[in-house]
Design a protein around this motif. Structure first.
Motif, PDB file in Angstrom:
ATOM      1  N   LEU A 174       9.842  -7.042   5.668  1.00 27.39           N
ATOM      2  CA  LEU A 174       9.550  -6.031   6.683  1.00 27.39           C
ATOM      3  C   LEU A 174       7.784  -5.893   6.410  1.00 27.39           C
ATOM      4  N   VAL A 175       7.844  -5.100   4.667  1.00 31.74           N
ATOM      5  CA  VAL A 175       6.168  -4.670   4.268  1.00 31.74           C
ATOM      6  C   VAL A 175       5.300  -6.236   5.103  1.00 31.74           C
ATOM      7  N   PHE A 176       6.096  -7.479   4.224  1.00 36.65           N
ATOM      8  CA  PHE A 176       5.125  -8.505   4.941  1.00 36.65           C
ATOM      9  C   PHE A 176       4.828  -9.437   6.628  1.00 36.65           C
ATOM     10  N   GLU A 177       5.945  -9.239   7.036  1.00 38.02           N
ATOM     11  CA  GLU A 177       6.879  -9.007   7.894  1.00 38.02           C
ATOM     12  C   GLU A 177       5.793  -8.689   9.590  1.00 38.02           C
ATOM     13  N   GLY A 178       5.603  -7.570   9.060  1.00 35.25           N
ATOM     14  CA  GLY A 178       4.991  -6.184  10.259  1.00 35.25           C
ATOM     15  C   GLY A 178       3.293  -6.363   9.794  1.00 35.25           C
ATOM     16  N   GLU A 179       2.593  -6.610   8.633  1.00 32.36           N
ATOM     17  CA  GLU A 179       1.460  -7.032   8.814  1.00 32.36           C
ATOM     18  C   GLU A 179       0.401  -7.090   9.892  1.00 32.36           C
ATOM     19  N   PRO A 180      -0.602  -6.269   9.856  1.00 35.51           N
ATOM     20  CA  PRO A 180      -1.331  -6.796  11.422  1.00 35.51           C
ATOM     21  C   PRO A 180      -2.038  -7.928  10.580  1.00 35.51           C
ATOM     22  N   SER A 181      -2.511  -8.753  11.888  1.00 37.21           N
ATOM     23  CA  SER A 181      -3.445  -9.814  11.702  1.00 37.21           C
ATOM     24  C   SER A 181      -4.666  -9.804  10.934  1.00 37.21           C
ATOM     25  N   GLU A 182      -5.768 -10.263  10.776  1.00 32.59           N
ATOM     26  CA  GLU A 182      -6.559 -10.587   9.470  1.00 32.59           C
ATOM     27  C   GLU A 182      -7.716 -10.313  10.234  1.00 32.59           C
ATOM     28  N   GLU A 190      -5.229  -6.741   4.180  1.00 30.06           N
ATOM     29  CA  GLU A 190      -7.196  -7.535   4.469  1.00 30.06           C
ATOM     30  C   GLU A 190      -7.494  -6.218   4.354  1.00 30.06           C
ATOM     31  N   PRO A 191      -8.575  -7.214   3.228  1.00 28.62           N
ATOM     32  CA  PRO A 191     -10.272  -5.960   3.519  1.00 28.62           C
ATOM     33  C   PRO A 191     -10.658  -5.867   5.305  1.00 28.62           C
ATOM     34  N   GLY A 192     -10.827  -4.455   5.711  1.00 32.87           N
ATOM     35  CA  GLY A 192     -11.349  -3.962   6.430  1.00 32.87           C
ATOM     36  C   GLY A 192     -10.362  -3.160   7.566  1.00 32.87           C
ATOM     37  N   THR A 193      -9.051  -3.054   6.625  1.00 26.79           N
ATOM     38  CA  THR A 193      -8.028  -2.353   7.669  1.00 26.79           C
ATOM     39  C   THR A 193      -7.139  -1.248   6.183  1.00 26.79           C
ATOM     40  N   SER A 194      -7.284  -0.180   7.009  1.00 22.81           N
ATOM     41  CA  SER A 194      -6.580   1.000   6.401  1.00 22.81           C
ATOM     42  C   SER A 194      -5.251   0.736   4.757  1.00 22.81           C
ATOM     43  N   VAL A 195      -5.828   1.913   4.629  1.00 17.67           N
ATOM     44  CA  VAL A 195      -4.455   0.748   3.434  1.00 17.67           C
ATOM     45  C   VAL A 195      -3.516   2.613   3.666  1.00 17.67           C
ATOM     46  N   PHE A 196      -3.576   3.041   4.729  1.00 23.71           N
ATOM     47  CA  PHE A 196      -2.573   4.392   5.410  1.00 23.71           C
ATOM     48  C   PHE A 196      -2.640   3.585   6.909  1.00 23.71           C
ATOM     49  N   PHE A 228      -6.257  -8.432  -7.827  1.00 25.84           N
ATOM     50  CA  PHE A 228      -5.988  -9.664  -6.763  1.00 25.84           C
ATOM     51  C   PHE A 228      -6.741  -8.427  -5.364  1.00 25.84           C
ATOM     52  N   GLY A 229      -6.543  -7.556  -4.860  1.00 25.64           N
ATOM     53  CA  GLY A 229      -7.080  -6.784  -4.020  1.00 25.64           C
ATOM     54  C   GLY A 229      -8.197  -6.478  -3.896  1.00 25.64           C
ATOM     55  N   LEU A 230      -8.617  -5.929  -5.074  1.00 24.46           N
ATOM     56  CA  LEU A 230     -10.391  -5.638  -5.409  1.00 24.46           C
ATOM     57  C   LEU A 230     -11.196  -7.132  -5.505  1.00 24.46           C
ATOM     58  N   ALA A 231     -10.122  -8.016  -5.716  1.00 26.13           N
ATOM     59  CA  ALA A 231     -10.869  -9.522  -5.710  1.00 26.13           C
ATOM     60  C   ALA A 231     -11.940 -10.086  -4.425  1.00 26.13           C
ATOM     61  N   LYS A 232     -10.790  -9.401  -3.848  1.00 29.35           N
ATOM     62  CA  LYS A 232     -10.251  -9.544  -2.213  1.00 29.35           C
ATOM     63  C   LYS A 232     -11.126  -9.203  -1.161  1.00 29.35           C
ATOM     64  N   ARG A 233     -11.778  -7.798  -1.680  1.00 32.51           N
ATOM     65  CA  ARG A 233     -12.982  -7.012  -1.240  1.00 32.51           C
ATOM     66  C   ARG A 233     -13.833  -6.712  -1.014  1.00 32.51           C
ATOM     67  N   PHE A 234     -13.900  -7.778  -2.887  1.00 31.13           N
ATOM     68  CA  PHE A 234     -15.541  -7.945  -3.430  1.00 31.13           C
ATOM     69  C   PHE A 234     -16.238  -9.838  -2.728  1.00 31.13           C
TER      70      PHE A 234
END
Length: 864
Positions: A701-709, A783-789, A844-850
């Motif tokens: 559910l979580v990964f399938e519904g994730e918005p596009s990069e 993905e970086p740039g999209t709100s966590v919420f 890993f999320g912090l590494a992606k943001r940096f």
């Protein structure tokens, strides 16, 4: 005149007074509904969709759930009723969760089947309608065109002499001819397929050439095809290569897990003398090692991904193409109806050196003769947009054109003569041949001299340069109807007619988006070169290298065509068979080719392309069957939207599979390491069950519904050879899992060394494992740039809230805590546990943001 036929062999009796072919009125709607209720839908027996019982039966065959049930049974046999009942309830909830997700996939597939349902053109109440083929009934009058499959068994009443491929029923590869029988009376009550010059047509066969009207005699299970429906229903879909690879991986890991189960059970029993504990530890490790989510994730992603594409008017016929969409580098599209609106308007008539704009009010005397001939060379019941445009002009005064009767004979378009010709009885005596088609074909019929042809070519080029689709019009007379081949007559040139078909307003933006995504767009059309260049320029396609014509393609060797295909983006006057040559040239250049097509002869090119795209509205059945995807609205932006969604599905599926790999590392490690190091066990089967309640919905559910990069369509296509789940993803998953394993196991050892009781240490490790996996899921998916919420992450936060409630109940409800052998640690230890879990899962999320921030700053410096 009544058509009466009785079919005794199968019980499907065609009603008397089935229609009046002479007046072509067909059935009225009320009668059609009565017959539909009596005979049932016009559908061949197919495989029954999986119901809840089938889904549950399939799930219970999975090794994971068999191990869960075995562990629950073991607890019950040992007399620990509370733990046994908890295990059984947990296993049932886990199974129920998977059933819900599988049912969701089945619902999506059912919706896709409904979208893919074939349609038919039928005459009811004197009007032509387009209805689902399953709603046809005996007695209906159905119009069939070139490239369409016959929807039911019937008799050809009127139209051309059809050429029909009946190999689906007879096995004979050579098509047979079908002749109309005007009185509609069949001589055979149960005719056999095969044989030339009969009027009998059969469901499932393919009309290769010609168009006509068919009076249906049998529908559904009563048709010849319906009688073999049971064998068709028994044919199972072949799994995709990815599904086969995943299945083999699960089988190998299953064998490995069972082997470890036996080793751990024996080792535990020998070293500690606790054989029951050894069996439970072995089962726990086997459950932890099995990545049973792999096939579930693949099935759900493919089903829901295809459904998402269908909601954007892209119908996926082969699931494997979802993987390929993100790798497309070269997109070959038709002009008419794809880039343009396919809303032809007859705007210009050229005759005797003068071009007249029909949109201007005034006399149409000069245009009358070309318009009249063009009408006589158009289908009486027009389907083609240009034929419709000509009929619309006829309906407007003061033209007062005729052509409303029925032609004596029709000569359809042929590759060697791109002209449509109809023969009419001439009131003055003899017959009249009316022809319209490609200017060069019409000029050849008129036997013009070279200098006349050169002059006409300049006129055509001038009209085409205005963006008009240009057709020539000519006529010929014969003293009697002797079925003379058109080429044998000397036609008289009547003039040229030009059609305007504007570029869709959203096409330039979509072409620009494709360029930003690293996708080259080329236009392939049968239209005149000047028209093709003008439309391409308006659409935003690169025209700097000029245009390549079909004649030039035919003269080039493969190497020469490959060289030109590297530069040229506009191809005009292309025959369908030349599309195949272009596809092969582009593939030889290393491109991943998507090709659109709608005709019978487009099928080889669609098959050869990496992604074959058929038109859903104007395409033939042959093209749709050869294609990988079908455009439901025939629009170019839908293709780009499909690529965008394809990239999203591919990226999210890859993230999900990486996460599945990662989460099994700490679960397996925490089941094995305490045994090897002589420490109290951390995980029991009931802990793994609770983890599965969190992991399964997260994966699907979580990964399938994730918005596009955010920059998905600003990146070049991935290499075609890059696998969906390869070494780099496996290594990343193992690394992420190893970090979580190290953090959780280190916390467990630390708590034990500080003197914390075993039940509190186990509780801290379990909380850290649950929270670490949730944070890792968010880090992998977001993905970086999209709100966590972001509102599209409601599923994640819902699952997170559910997990928090479960953990709280486990820690603070004494009966549950006793069953799971845990006890709530102090607040200070809980704070340490939460901190360690967030860092272990979120690094890993912090590494992606940096990395994203660094890439953005580099882009800004480059642009500056």
């Amino acid at each position: 005149m009544l058509v009466q036929t009785r079919v005794a062999s199968n019980g499907n009796e065609a009603d008397t007074a089935a229609g009046t072919p002479a007046s072509l009125t067909g059935l009225d709607e009320a009668e059609a509904q009565r017959r539909l209720a009596r005979h049932g839908p016009n559908a061949v027996a197919g495989r029954r969709p999986r119901g809840l019982i089938d889904i549950v039966r399939g799930i219970l065959h999975e090794p994971m759930f068999l191990l869960l049930l075995a562990a629950a049974g073991l607890y019950l046999v040992l007399g620990d009723i509370g733990e046994g009942l908890f295990m059984m309830a947990g296993a049932l909830v886990t199974i129920g969760l998977v059933v819900l997700q599988e049912a969701r996939s089945e619902q999506a597939l059912a919706a896709l089947r409904e979208l893919a349902e074939p349609y038919a053109r039928v005459i009811r109440g004197g009007a032509e309608r387009r209805i689902p083929a399953r709603d046809l009934v005996p007695g209906d009058l159905v119009l069939v065109g070139e490239g369409e499959r016959l929807p039911a068994d019937g008799i050809l009443l009127a139209g051309d002499a059809l050429t029909v491929d009946e190999s689906a029923l007879t096995g004979e590869s050579v098509p047979v001819s079908k002749r109309p029988t005007p009185d509609g009376a069949g001589k055979a009550t149960d005719p056999e397929p095969g044989g030339d010059d009969t009027p009998y047509l059969f469901a499932g066969t393919l009309n290769v050439r010609g168009q006509g009207m068919v009076h249906l005699m049998r529908t559904g299970a009563a048709t010849r095809l319906g009688r073999i429906g049971a064998s068709l229903a028994a044919i199972e879909d072949e799994p995709t290569l990815l599904q086969k690879t995943t299945g083999a991986l699960i089988t190998k890991l299953g064998a490995l897990a069972l082997g470890f189960c036996a080793i751990v059970a024996v080792t535990y029993g020998v070293l500690r003398g606790d054989w029951i504990g050894g069996m439970l530890s072995g089962i726990t490790l086997a459950i932890a090692l099995l990545p049973e989510e792999f096939p579930m994730v693949l099935a759900i992603f493919m089903a829901l991904g295809a459904f998402r594409l269908a909601r954007h008017n892209v119908l996926v016929r082969r699931a494997a193409v979802i993987e390929t969409l993100g790798a497309a580098t070269f997109l070959c599209v038709d002009k008419t109806g794809t880039l343009t609106e396919n809303r032809m308007a007859l705007t210009t008539v050229w005759r005797d050196g003068k071009a007249q704009d029909l949109r201007d009010s005034g006399e149409l005397c000069a245009a009358m003769e070309p318009l009249r001939t063009a009408l006589l060379a158009s289908a009486v019941r027009p389907v083609d947009p240009m034929d419709k445009a000509i009929h619309e002009v006829r309906a407007q005064p003061p033209t007062e054109l005729d052509g409303t009767g029925a032609p004596l004979r029709t000569y359809p378009l042929r590759p060697e003569l791109l002209a449509f010709i109809q023969v009419w009885a001439d009131p003055q005596g003899g017959v009249l041949y009316a022809a319209k088609g490609a200017p060069e074909a019409i000029l050849r019929l008129c036997r013009m001299e070279d200098d006349q042809r050169a002059a006409m070519d300049r006129v055509v080029a001038d009209l085409a340069g205005r963006g008009l689709r240009v057709l020539g019009v000519a006529s010929a007379r014969d003293t009697r109807d002797s079925a003379t081949a058109p080429e044998a007559l000397a036609f008289t040139f009547e003039g040229l007619i030009g059609f305007a078909d504007p570029v869709r307003p959203d096409v330039p933006q979509a072409v620009a988006e494709a360029k930003r995504a690293g996708i080259t767009v080329a236009m392939i059309t049968g239209d005149y070169p000047a028209t093709a260049l003008e439309i391409a320029r308006q659409a935003g396609i690169d025209t700097s290298a000029g245009v390549l014509t079909g004649r030039e393609v035919a003269e080039l060797d493969p190497e020469g065509l490959r060289e030109l295909a590297r530069r040229i983006r506009v191809f005009a006057r292309i025959m369908p068979e030349q599309k195949l040559a272009l596809v092969e040239a582009l593939k030889a250049n290393g491109a991943v080719v998507a090709m659109t097509g709608d005709g019978v002869n487009d099928a080889p090119a669609l098959e050869a392309a990496h992604i074959g795209i058929a038109m859903g509205q104007r395409g033939t059945d042959v093209a749709r069957e050869a294609a990988d995807i079908v455009l439901l609205d025939d629009r170019f932006p839908s293709i780009i939207g499909g690529v965008r969604l394809g990239r999203r599905i591919f990226a999210n599926l890859r993230k999900a599979l990486t996460y599945v790999t990662a989460i099994h590392v700490p679960i397996a490690g925490l089941a094995l390491l305490p045994i090897l190091m002589g420490l109290p066990p951390i995980l029991y089967p009931m802990h793994v069950i609770l983890l599965e309640l969190v992991i399964d919905p997260v994966c699907s559910l979580v990964f399938e519904g994730e918005p596009s990069e955010r920059h998905a369509m600003e990146q070049p296509p991935r290499p075609a050879t890059e696998p969906l789940f390869g070494t780099s993803q496996i290594v990343l998953g193992l690394l992420q899992g190893a970090v979580v394993l190290g953090a959780v196991f280190g916390l467990y050892v630390w708590t034990l060394n500080t003197g914390l009781p075993e039940v509190e240490a186990r509780a801290a490790a379990f909380v850290a494992l649950v929270l670490g996996n949730l944070v890792l899921a968010l880090a992998d998916a977001a993905e970086p740039g999209t709100s966590v919420f972001d509102r599209r992450r409601l599923a994640f936060w819902g699952i997170g809230a559910g997990a928090a409630v479960i953990v709280a109940m486990v820690l603070y409800v004494p009966p549950l805590a006793s069953i799971l052998r845990v006890s709530s640690p102090s607040l200070s230890w809980m704070a340490i546990t939460v901190t360690i879990a967030v860092l272990a899962g979120g690094w890993f999320g912090l590494a992606k943001r940096f990395r994203s921030a660094g890439a953005s700053s580099n882009e800004q410096r480059t642009s500056a």
